[in-house]
Design an enzyme around this catalytic site. Structure first.
Site, mmCIF file in Angstrom:
data_model
loop_
_atom_site.group_PDB
_atom_site.id
_atom_site.type_symbol
_atom_site.label_atom_id
_atom_site.label_comp_id
_atom_site.label_asym_id
_atom_site.label_seq_id
_atom_site.Cartn_x
_atom_site.Cartn_y
_atom_site.Cartn_z
ATOM 1 N N ILE A 70 -12.421 2.797 -2.491
ATOM 2 C CA ILE A 70 -13.793 3.343 -2.516
ATOM 3 C C ILE A 70 -13.891 4.515 -1.533
ATOM 4 O O ILE A 70 -13.528 4.369 -0.368
ATOM 5 C CB ILE A 70 -14.828 2.275 -2.066
ATOM 6 C CG1 ILE A 70 -14.635 0.975 -2.842
ATOM 7 C CG2 ILE A 70 -16.241 2.802 -2.218
ATOM 8 C CD1 ILE A 70 -15.501 -0.176 -2.308
ATOM 9 N N VAL A 94 0.827 -1.212 0.000
ATOM 10 C CA VAL A 94 0.000 0.000 0.000
ATOM 11 C C VAL A 94 0.867 1.271 0.000
ATOM 12 O O VAL A 94 0.640 2.186 -0.792
ATOM 13 C CB VAL A 94 -0.962 -0.021 1.210
ATOM 14 C CG1 VAL A 94 -1.719 1.281 1.312
ATOM 15 C CG2 VAL A 94 -1.932 -1.194 1.084
ATOM 16 N N GLY A 106 -1.836 -10.368 -3.715
ATOM 17 C CA GLY A 106 -1.574 -9.246 -2.800
ATOM 18 C C GLY A 106 -2.819 -8.723 -2.094
ATOM 19 O O GLY A 106 -2.786 -7.636 -1.529
ATOM 20 N N GLU A 151 -4.030 -10.535 3.936
ATOM 21 C CA GLU A 151 -3.120 -10.049 4.980
ATOM 22 C C GLU A 151 -1.927 -10.991 5.080
ATOM 23 O O GLU A 151 -1.985 -12.136 4.605
ATOM 24 C CB GLU A 151 -3.847 -10.039 6.330
ATOM 25 C CG GLU A 151 -5.056 -9.148 6.385
ATOM 26 C CD GLU A 151 -4.726 -7.692 6.083
ATOM 27 O OE1 GLU A 151 -3.903 -7.094 6.778
ATOM 28 O OE2 GLU A 151 -5.293 -7.155 5.116
ATOM 29 N N LYS A 159 -13.008 -3.202 10.053
ATOM 30 C CA LYS A 159 -13.591 -2.199 9.148
ATOM 31 C C LYS A 159 -15.010 -1.818 9.605
ATOM 32 O O LYS A 159 -15.394 -0.647 9.530
ATOM 33 C CB LYS A 159 -13.586 -2.736 7.719
ATOM 34 C CG LYS A 159 -12.143 -2.844 7.168
ATOM 35 C CD LYS A 159 -12.059 -3.703 5.932
ATOM 36 C CE LYS A 159 -10.632 -3.775 5.399
ATOM 37 N NZ LYS A 159 -10.445 -4.813 4.386
ATOM 38 N N GLU A 162 -9.279 7.123 5.136
ATOM 39 C CA GLU A 162 -10.182 6.633 4.088
ATOM 40 C C GLU A 162 -9.766 5.259 3.567
ATOM 41 O O GLU A 162 -10.598 4.389 3.298
ATOM 42 C CB GLU A 162 -10.206 7.649 2.929
ATOM 43 C CG GLU A 162 -11.017 7.233 1.731
ATOM 44 C CD GLU A 162 -12.483 6.984 2.076
ATOM 45 O OE1 GLU A 162 -13.218 7.951 2.200
ATOM 46 O OE2 GLU A 162 -12.883 5.802 2.226
ATOM 47 N N GLY A 201 -5.309 -3.954 -2.744
ATOM 48 C CA GLY A 201 -4.322 -3.802 -3.806
ATOM 49 C C GLY A 201 -3.600 -2.469 -3.706
ATOM 50 O O GLY A 201 -4.096 -1.513 -3.094
HETATM 51 N N1 HSE Z 1 -6.758 -8.204 3.331
HETATM 52 C C1 HSE Z 1 -7.632 -7.121 2.996
HETATM 53 C C2 HSE Z 1 -8.693 -7.631 2.049
HETATM 54 C C3 HSE Z 1 -6.836 -6.015 2.374
HETATM 55 O O1 HSE Z 1 -8.559 -8.761 1.559
HETATM 56 O O2 HSE Z 1 -9.659 -6.920 1.797
HETATM 57 C C4 HSE Z 1 -7.563 -4.710 2.274
HETATM 58 O O3 HSE Z 1 -7.905 -4.200 3.529
#
Ligand code: HSE
Length: 317
Positions: free
Chosen positions: A132, A14, A183, A186, A201, A125, A298
């Site tokens: 998004i 990231v 990618g 986690e 989240k 964000e 990603g």
């Molecule tokens: N491991 C998380 C996913 C990465 O697969 O959505 C993004 O937060």
């Protein structure tokens, strides 16, 4: 020309994506904002021949305590030392931008309080839904609503696995390997497949939507590791798809929440959200239903959200 100097903690997937966007789109961003965004330091403990050697440091203080750094981008991941680094940066008067859902969810109150005390911006964000613009929509265009419900597909790895199991009858562990290689997953994919990442989240979404902090560990959470081909076939026979849903709703004035695999009717917009795509379906008392959709993981999608947050700081200069 005004300048905003940026230090990046952790140029992994990231952070590396954010660096790439800041470099490639530097002139475009400068034209739009009137501010030149410059990366002046990057903290990494690895050898990174792909990055300019004069920017690299292995000492966090070169960013956190550097008077030349205006904005600290935290993309180390994990709760610690990331959260302490962010607090330190704010206490040194720096704005902080992060994609780190685990640290934001765990330390939400301390991080937001410290930002307010130091009169600096704390923007995250990128921590929900990757590219998004969900949090800025909640706090901006949608903020005239009482929010009634949110249903989110907020983990790309599990959505990718469930999509491949549904559409191609693929084997769970093979698809997980594929998601790791792409990618999305986690470092330890347990947090993806057991719903912990989605709970982090949801915690952030609830804080903004309902002004209610529920620690991720208090959110009833079930992952997808026990979902079988037979479960998917049974859902299909009822005209449904199985999706991992981060769900919160107001019921009799109380916020009820969960992360769990749910059967979503094929006619519902969330049923069409496939692969690593994420979507957040929000119901407000005035706007009705709104769905925000895009790539939730990603380098470049998540980097795009980080850069958007930096630009909103630049616009206030
Ligand atoms: N491991 C998380 C996913 C990465 O697969 O959505 C993004 O937060």
């Amino acid at each position: 020309m005004k300048k905003l100097n940026i230090g990046i903690l952790g140029p992994g997937t990231v952070g590396g994506g954010a660096y790439e966007i800041l470099t490639k789109n530097h002139d475009l961003i400068q034209k739009r904002t009137g501010v030149s965004l410059q990366v002046v330091k990057i903290l990494t403990r690895r050898s990174r021949p792909d990055l300019p050697a004069d920017l690299l440091t292995d000492d966090p203080d070169d960013i956190l305590n550097n008077p030349d750094v205006d904005v600290v981008v935290e993309t180390i991941g994990g709760i610690q030392p990331a959260a302490s680094f962010m607090l330190q940066a704010m206490n040194h008067g720096k704005h902080v931008v992060t994609a780190n859902k685990a640290a934001v969810a765990a330390e939400y109150r301390e991080l937001t309080k410290t930002a307010a005390q130091n009169n600096v911006k704390f923007l995250f964000e990128a921590s929900v839904g990757g590219g998004i613009p969900v949090l800025t929509s909640i706090e901006g265009a949608l903020s005239g609503n009482n929010f009634l419900e949110v249903m989110g597909i907020v983990n790309g790895t599990t959505n990718y696995i469930l999509t491949k199991m549904t559409e191609e009858g693929s084997d769970y562990s093979e698809v997980l390997k594929d998601a790791q290689e792409k990618g999305f997953a986690e470092a330890d994919p347990t947090s993806d497949v057991e719903g912990i990442d989605a709970a982090n989240k949801l915690c952030i979404l609830m804080a903004l939507l309902f002004d209610k902090y529920v620690a991720p560990s208090e959110i009833p959470t079930t992952g997808i590791s026990k979902i079988t081909g037979a479960d998917i076939a049974s859902a299909a026979s009822e005209g449904c798809k199985i999706k991992l849903i981060a769900h919160a709703a107001l019921k009799n004035g109380q916020v009820v929440c969960s992360v769990a695999p749910e059967r979503i009717p094929d006619s519902h917009p969330l049923a069409g959200v496939s692969n690593e795509f994420n979507a957040v379906y929000i119901t407000g008392d005035m706007v009705g239903e709104v769905m925000l959709y895009g790539k939730g993981a990603g380098a470049l999608p998540t980097g795009s959200a980080i850069v958007g947050d930096i630009i909103s700081i630049a616009k206030e200069l």
